[in-house]
Write a protein that holds these residues in place. Structure first.
Motif, PDB file in Angstrom:
ATOM      1  N   GLY A  74      17.683  34.653  40.630  1.00  0.00           N
ATOM      2  CA  GLY A  74      16.425  33.700  40.068  1.00  0.00           C
ATOM      3  C   GLY A  74      16.875  32.603  40.999  1.00  0.00           C
ATOM      4  O   GLY A  74      15.509  31.992  41.249  1.00  0.00           O
ATOM      5  N   ALA A  75      18.094  31.897  40.970  1.00  0.00           N
ATOM      6  CA  ALA A  75      18.246  30.579  41.341  1.00  0.00           C
ATOM      7  C   ALA A  75      18.112  31.270  42.738  1.00  0.00           C
ATOM      8  O   ALA A  75      17.493  29.755  43.770  1.00  0.00           O
ATOM      9  N   THR A  76      18.929  32.088  43.717  1.00  0.00           N
ATOM     10  CA  THR A  76      18.995  32.364  44.614  1.00  0.00           C
ATOM     11  C   THR A  76      17.655  32.740  45.241  1.00  0.00           C
ATOM     12  O   THR A  76      17.056  32.059  46.429  1.00  0.00           O
ATOM     13  N   TYR A  77      16.889  33.478  44.838  1.00  0.00           N
ATOM     14  CA  TYR A  77      15.538  33.639  45.011  1.00  0.00           C
ATOM     15  C   TYR A  77      14.400  32.299  45.178  1.00  0.00           C
ATOM     16  O   TYR A  77      13.207  31.828  45.846  1.00  0.00           O
ATOM     17  N   ASP A  78      14.962  31.173  44.111  1.00  0.00           N
ATOM     18  CA  ASP A  78      13.990  30.218  44.282  1.00  0.00           C
ATOM     19  C   ASP A  78      14.601  29.211  45.317  1.00  0.00           C
ATOM     20  O   ASP A  78      14.323  29.173  46.052  1.00  0.00           O
ATOM     21  N   ALA A  79      16.029  29.015  45.800  1.00  0.00           N
ATOM     22  CA  ALA A  79      16.736  28.825  46.466  1.00  0.00           C
ATOM     23  C   ALA A  79      16.260  28.721  47.745  1.00  0.00           C
ATOM     24  O   ALA A  79      16.056  28.323  48.958  1.00  0.00           O
ATOM     25  N   LEU A  80      16.241  30.337  48.357  1.00  0.00           N
ATOM     26  CA  LEU A  80      15.810  31.167  49.436  1.00  0.00           C
ATOM     27  C   LEU A  80      15.039  32.341  49.672  1.00  0.00           C
ATOM     28  O   LEU A  80      14.515  32.476  51.109  1.00  0.00           O
ATOM     29  N   GLY A  81      14.434  32.149  48.613  1.00  0.00           N
ATOM     30  CA  GLY A  81      13.007  33.375  48.758  1.00  0.00           C
ATOM     31  C   GLY A  81      13.516  34.670  48.449  1.00  0.00           C
ATOM     32  O   GLY A  81      12.613  34.901  49.301  1.00  0.00           O
ATOM     33  N   SER A  82      15.072  35.329  48.422  1.00  0.00           N
ATOM     34  CA  SER A  82      15.623  36.746  48.912  1.00  0.00           C
ATOM     35  C   SER A  82      16.703  36.572  47.733  1.00  0.00           C
ATOM     36  O   SER A  82      16.862  35.842  47.235  1.00  0.00           O
ATOM     37  N   TYR A  83      17.176  37.952  48.169  1.00  0.00           N
ATOM     38  CA  TYR A  83      17.893  38.650  46.978  1.00  0.00           C
ATOM     39  C   TYR A  83      18.658  38.849  48.081  1.00  0.00           C
ATOM     40  O   TYR A  83      20.207  39.731  46.829  1.00  0.00           O
ATOM     41  N   THR A  84      19.186  38.633  48.946  1.00  0.00           N
ATOM     42  CA  THR A  84      19.819  39.710  49.764  1.00  0.00           C
ATOM     43  C   THR A  84      22.141  38.252  48.952  1.00  0.00           C
ATOM     44  O   THR A  84      22.513  39.694  49.375  1.00  0.00           O
ATOM     45  N   VAL A  85      21.460  37.273  49.037  1.00  0.00           N
ATOM     46  CA  VAL A  85      23.201  36.699  48.662  1.00  0.00           C
ATOM     47  C   VAL A  85      23.479  37.680  47.423  1.00  0.00           C
ATOM     48  O   VAL A  85      24.812  37.359  46.787  1.00  0.00           O
ATOM     49  N   GLY A  86      22.502  37.744  46.785  1.00  0.00           N
ATOM     50  CA  GLY A  86      23.082  38.309  45.417  1.00  0.00           C
ATOM     51  C   GLY A  86      23.599  39.685  45.196  1.00  0.00           C
ATOM     52  O   GLY A  86      24.707  39.709  44.887  1.00  0.00           O
ATOM     53  N   TYR A  87      23.314  40.603  46.367  1.00  0.00           N
ATOM     54  CA  TYR A  87      23.448  41.844  46.714  1.00  0.00           C
ATOM     55  C   TYR A  87      24.457  42.412  47.205  1.00  0.00           C
ATOM     56  O   TYR A  87      25.776  42.763  46.846  1.00  0.00           O
ATOM     57  N   VAL A  88      25.116  41.283  48.275  1.00  0.00           N
ATOM     58  CA  VAL A  88      26.284  41.099  49.055  1.00  0.00           C
ATOM     59  C   VAL A  88      27.507  40.187  48.149  1.00  0.00           C
ATOM     60  O   VAL A  88      28.460  41.231  47.703  1.00  0.00           O
ATOM     61  N   LEU A  89      26.671  39.557  47.083  1.00  0.00           N
ATOM     62  CA  LEU A  89      28.076  39.401  46.102  1.00  0.00           C
ATOM     63  C   LEU A  89      28.639  40.834  44.992  1.00  0.00           C
ATOM     64  O   LEU A  89      29.436  40.809  44.704  1.00  0.00           O
ATOM     65  N   LEU A  90      27.144  41.678  44.993  1.00  0.00           N
ATOM     66  CA  LEU A  90      27.870  42.541  43.789  1.00  0.00           C
ATOM     67  C   LEU A  90      28.789  43.467  44.719  1.00  0.00           C
ATOM     68  O   LEU A  90      29.380  43.814  43.676  1.00  0.00           O
ATOM     69  N   ALA A  91      28.160  43.343  45.707  1.00  0.00           N
ATOM     70  CA  ALA A  91      28.907  44.760  46.694  1.00  0.00           C
ATOM     71  C   ALA A  91      30.940  43.838  46.559  1.00  0.00           C
ATOM     72  O   ALA A  91      31.485  45.894  46.800  1.00  0.00           O
ATOM     73  N   LEU A  92      30.528  43.005  46.822  1.00  0.00           N
ATOM     74  CA  LEU A  92      31.922  42.492  47.079  1.00  0.00           C
ATOM     75  C   LEU A  92      32.536  42.443  45.646  1.00  0.00           C
ATOM     76  O   LEU A  92      34.116  43.216  45.772  1.00  0.00           O
ATOM     77  N   VAL A  93      32.676  42.307  44.839  1.00  0.00           N
ATOM     78  CA  VAL A  93      32.817  42.180  43.058  1.00  0.00           C
ATOM     79  C   VAL A  93      33.543  43.856  42.589  1.00  0.00           C
ATOM     80  O   VAL A  93      34.218  43.682  42.969  1.00  0.00           O
TER      81      VAL A  93
END
Length: 428
Positions: free
Chosen positions: A369-388
């Motif tokens: 939710g925070a990244t979508y509000d800030a960037l209008g995209s969910y890409t960062v969230g999925y990159v973090l999930l992949a790394l974890v």
């Protein structure tokens, strides 16, 4: 000869009766878990509706659907310890009855964001039912069968799918309160049935010492925190997608709330089916191997979704792949719990591990939710999930595998005590 045959027949009949009783207890526990999870997931399918009606930001909407997850997670620690002490026959009816209160509060009282948060906070109680069922089921099954049994119990997460399938249609057809009223009635019926029919295993281990002492001792076990880390991704990832996927699909792909809910339900069903498969595979080839493959595959699927391709076909296939791998990882984790946790602390360990799983599901929706509000995209969230996910695969092959091997060597070297309930009771 006749006497020997008679004795053998009596033993066979006794074993069959014990297996039947264990199966019945497994079914009752799974139903109770499913019903309480249904209640726990009631807000998520209506997240878009609440967002519009209450004029919520993306972060507020995420907080609304994630709050029950947080409370249902942390609440598993005391509920698991209380189950060790009082048993599931007492705890399942109690939690089911108490969960009715926030369900009806949300349906008929909550009319603002703060009130919804309050209702969601107490709705989290339904999510604690997981910590009741795991020690209960474990006590009825031998170690060699616990992975499969706990995997079947884990299918109670299908309550989330039931919520996804039914909540919006019921609300559209009969009014917003309808799904909440229905779930309240079902919770009440289950509370009565479980009180009358649940039976504790005669081999259920009772903890010695106080609640605080047992909880503190559980927290000091290294295996508790290793299992917690595994479950934070395995089950946490499942919870995060089950509660946030409807919002994500509406925001990212412009789907209707009904369409998004049905697609989420498919994700949940696949994860639910994969969970007992993960448990059964763990009994056969080892939980470490199942976890390693599951986490590595989750990382690959997350990286694919981070690209932002059109929903059909590649991201859809990746979502379904993640459902399968996260479900299998959840089943494998609790197969490992049944093998390495001290028998008299299974409930307490389950509480901590289950809390970690729920917390793992609480954080990602907020990040999304925070990244979508800030960037209008969910890409960062999925990159973090992949790394974890890739990091957790490495953690599984390293510290977790070594600890499991040490535990197995210690168990093999220890003298066998016939009175020791590590075989979990009555079934083979």
């Amino acid at each position: 000869m006749s006497g020997s045959n008679t004795a053998g027949g009596a033993r066979t009949a006794l074993e069959q009766g014990e297996r039947s009783r264990a199966t019945m207890m497994l079914v009752l526990a799974t139903v109770g878990f499913g019903v309480n999870f249904w209640a726990w997931s009631l807000i998520s399918p209506l997240g878009g509706d609440y967002g519009e009606r209450l004029d919520l930001t993306g972060f507020q909407q995420s907080a609304l659907v994630a709050t029950p997850v947080l409370v249902g997670s942390l609440g598993r620690i005391p509920i698991g310890a209380l189950t060790d002490r009082f048993g599931a026959k007492f705890m399942f009816p109690l939690v089911s009855v108490l969960t009715i209160i926030p369900v009806l509060f949300i349906a008929f009282v909550a009319d603002s964001f703060p009130m919804m948060l309050l209702g969601g906070f107490f709705l989290g109680l339904g999510g604690t039912s997981f910590a009741i069922g795991v020690p209960f089921v474990s006590s009825w099954y031998r170690v060699s069968k616990r992975g499969a049994a706990l995997g079947i119990f884990g299918m109670g997460t299908a309550g989330t799918a039931i919520s996804a399938f039914t909540t919006v249609p019921l609300a559209d057809s009969f009014g917003r309160q309808a799904p909440f009223v229905l779930v309240s009635v079902i919770l009440a019926v289950y509370a009565v049935v479980s009180y009358l029919m649940l039976r504790e295993s005669p081999d259920r281990p009772r903890p010695a010492g106080s609640f605080v002492a047992n909880t503190a001792a559980t927290m000091k076990l290294g295996v508790t925190w290793q299992l917690a880390a595994l479950y934070a991704l395995g089950f946490g990832g499942f919870v995060a997608f089950s509660v946030y996927l409807p919002t994500y699909l509406v925001n990212a792909y412009g789907l209707t709330g009904t369409d998004a809910s049905f697609r989420t339900a498919v994700f949940v069903i696949l994860a639910v089916v994969a969970r007992p498969i993960g448990g059964a595979l763990s009994d056969r080839i080892g939980a470490i191997k199942v976890l390693l493959v599951s986490f590595a595959a989750t990382g690959v699927f997350s990286a694919i979704d981070a690209i932002g391709l059109p929903l059909v076909p590649i991201p859809t296939a990746a979502f379904l792949g993640m459902a399968a791998t996260l479900g299998a990882a959840s089943g494998a984790t609790f197969a490992l719990v049944g093998q390495v946790a001290p028998p008299n602390k299974v409930g307490s360990v389950t509480g901590v591990v289950g809390a970690a799983g729920g917390l793992g599901g609480f954080v990602p929706p907020l990040v999304m939710g925070a990244t979508y509000d800030a960037l209008g995209s969910y890409t960062v969230g999925y990159v973090l999930l992949a790394l974890v996910a890739f990091g957790m695969a490495a953690f599984t092959w390293g510290p977790v595998r070594k600890a499991a091997l040490r535990r197995a060597e210690t168990a093999a070297a220890a003298p066998v005590d016939p009175a020791e309930p590590t075989t979990g009771g009555n079934t083979s």
